[in-house]
Design a protein around this motif. Structure first.
Motif, PDB file in Angstrom:
ATOM      1  N   GLY A  40     100.962  53.323  25.714  1.00 14.14           N
ATOM      2  CA  GLY A  40     100.822  54.167  26.891  1.00 14.14           C
ATOM      3  C   GLY A  40     101.120  53.483  28.206  1.00 14.14           C
ATOM      4  O   GLY A  40     101.127  54.140  29.256  1.00 14.14           O
ATOM      5  N   HIS A  41     101.386  52.171  28.167  1.00  7.23           N
ATOM      6  CA  HIS A  41     101.688  51.469  29.415  1.00  7.23           C
ATOM      7  C   HIS A  41     103.036  51.926  29.962  1.00  7.23           C
ATOM      8  O   HIS A  41     103.970  52.228  29.207  1.00  7.23           O
ATOM      9  CB  HIS A  41     101.711  49.958  29.163  1.00  7.23           C
ATOM     10  CG  HIS A  41     101.693  49.146  30.411  1.00  7.23           C
ATOM     11  ND1 HIS A  41     102.823  48.901  31.166  1.00  7.23           N
ATOM     12  CD2 HIS A  41     100.676  48.522  31.073  1.00  7.23           C
ATOM     13  CE1 HIS A  41     102.510  48.157  32.216  1.00  7.23           C
ATOM     14  NE2 HIS A  41     101.213  47.918  32.178  1.00  7.23           N
ATOM     15  N   ASP A  42     103.146  51.953  31.281  1.00 10.38           N
ATOM     16  CA  ASP A  42     104.367  52.441  31.945  1.00 10.38           C
ATOM     17  C   ASP A  42     105.603  51.624  31.571  1.00 10.38           C
ATOM     18  O   ASP A  42     106.724  52.135  31.649  1.00 10.38           O
ATOM     19  CB  ASP A  42     104.194  52.405  33.468  1.00 10.38           C
ATOM     20  CG  ASP A  42     103.215  53.444  33.978  1.00 10.38           C
ATOM     21  OD1 ASP A  42     102.872  54.364  33.204  1.00 10.38           O
ATOM     22  OD2 ASP A  42     102.766  53.334  35.138  1.00 10.38           O
ATOM     23  N   TRP A  43     105.413  50.348  31.207  1.00  8.80           N
ATOM     24  CA  TRP A  43     106.574  49.505  30.922  1.00  8.80           C
ATOM     25  C   TRP A  43     107.162  49.742  29.531  1.00  8.80           C
ATOM     26  O   TRP A  43     108.293  49.335  29.264  1.00  8.80           O
ATOM     27  CB  TRP A  43     106.185  48.027  31.050  1.00  8.80           C
ATOM     28  CG  TRP A  43     105.995  47.564  32.459  1.00  8.80           C
ATOM     29  CD1 TRP A  43     105.756  48.330  33.560  1.00  8.80           C
ATOM     30  CD2 TRP A  43     106.025  46.210  32.919  1.00  8.80           C
ATOM     31  NE1 TRP A  43     105.626  47.535  34.681  1.00  8.80           N
ATOM     32  CE2 TRP A  43     105.788  46.237  34.318  1.00  8.80           C
ATOM     33  CE3 TRP A  43     106.210  44.978  32.299  1.00  8.80           C
ATOM     34  CZ2 TRP A  43     105.746  45.076  35.093  1.00  8.80           C
ATOM     35  CZ3 TRP A  43     106.167  43.820  33.056  1.00  8.80           C
ATOM     36  CH2 TRP A  43     105.940  43.867  34.439  1.00  8.80           C
ATOM     37  N   VAL A  44     106.399  50.345  28.634  1.00  8.87           N
ATOM     38  CA  VAL A  44     106.862  50.529  27.261  1.00  8.87           C
ATOM     39  C   VAL A  44     108.136  51.381  27.249  1.00  8.87           C
ATOM     40  O   VAL A  44     108.208  52.439  27.885  1.00  8.87           O
ATOM     41  CB  VAL A  44     105.767  51.185  26.397  1.00  8.87           C
ATOM     42  CG1 VAL A  44     106.319  51.541  25.005  1.00  8.87           C
ATOM     43  CG2 VAL A  44     104.567  50.249  26.258  1.00  8.87           C
ATOM     44  N   GLY A  45     109.148  50.892  26.524  1.00  7.49           N
ATOM     45  CA  GLY A  45     110.427  51.581  26.426  1.00  7.49           C
ATOM     46  C   GLY A  45     111.428  51.183  27.486  1.00  7.49           C
ATOM     47  O   GLY A  45     112.587  51.615  27.443  1.00  7.49           O
TER      48      GLY A  45
END
Length: 272
Positions: A40-45
């Protein structure tokens, strides 16, 4: 050395995570092969470099441990106890060495690393710096040389966002002092004083924690007797000292047998 070590960093968005990423980028002995963050972290992906506000690196941040660990040699972990335990199990299953700088782990949580350590190399330390590990050794030797007429107090100071107290380093120092005296820290530890506490109990090891501003890390071990005080001190003025130690540990894991190690082993200071 031969081929560079493939290193995964978990908690890449944190201060230590980003410093580790930058340090690896400047190393000839290792390459960043994976970047982990919590679900769920903003950096994932996203590309890690872009997420950090820099040039793209080609390494995409993931929350999938198995994906990040695929093809890795070692993972470096400065996160939280629950995340560290889960990662230890995943790293062991993948045959990846695990360098742990996570603090605030209870004895029960640390015991949960025993199983993974039968399958892979685990290096865990409350502090990764060379200076602190020398201080640990000095504390043990001084405690062994002085009797309990010398009260021992461990005083530590950190930034206002640190969530655990006493710090992992303070507990390392307390353990070293207790070991030098041939006692169990659990039996002689004084963690807090408030109100009418009565006189200090002879032979106990006291702890005091200071939190404020952007203090990176300061640790004092005071031996106080009637008429004199001896103080051993370490001050970290740059968080890079922890990153350097963690990278040294990551390189050290190459070719080692599965087991639980610490920075004294990495630095050749272990007495075992």
């Amino acid at each position: 050395m031969g081929q560079p070590r493939n290193v995964v960093v978990t908690g890449v968005s944190g201060r230590m995570g980003q410093m580790l990423v930058q340090s690896i980028a400047g190393s000839d002995d290792m390459v960043l092969s994976g970047a982990l963050e919590r679900a769920g972290h903003d950096w994932v992906g996203h590309d890690l470099g872009t997420a950090m506000g820099a040039a793209a690196t080609g390494v995409v941040v993931t929350d999938d441990m198995a994906q990040a660990l695929a093809g890795a040699d070692v993972v470096i972990d400065f996160t939280a106890p629950a995340a560290t335990i889960a990662l230890a199990q995943a790293a062991a299953a993948a045959g990846v060495a695990h360098v742990i700088g996570t603090t605030g782990m209870t004895a029960g949580e640390i015991a949960q690393l025993d199983g993974p350590a039968t399958q892979t190399v685990i290096v865990r330390a409350g502090n990764m710096s060379l200076g602190v590990n020398l201080l640990v050794q000095l504390t043990k030797k001084v405690a062994a040389a002085l009797d309990d007429d010398y009260d021992i107090e461990v005083i530590e100071a950190h930034h206002n966002r640190k969530v655990d107290a006493p710090s992992g380093t303070a507990l390392m120092l307390g353990e070293a002092a207790a070991e030098g005296r041939g006692v169990s820290l659990d039996d002689v530890s004084d963690r807090a004083r408030d109100g009418i506490t009565g006189a200090r109990e002879k032979g106990h090891i006291g702890f005091a924690a200071i939190r404020g501003g952007d203090i990176i890390g300061e640790h004092d071990v005071m031996f106080a007797a009637a008429g004199e005080r001896i103080t051993l001190r370490h001050v970290a003025s740059d968080r890079s000292v922890f990153a350097r130690g963690a990278l040294k540990a990551a390189l050290w894991t190459a070719g080692k047998k599965p087991g639980a190690y610490d920075m004294l082993d990495v630095l050749g200071l272990s007495e075992d």
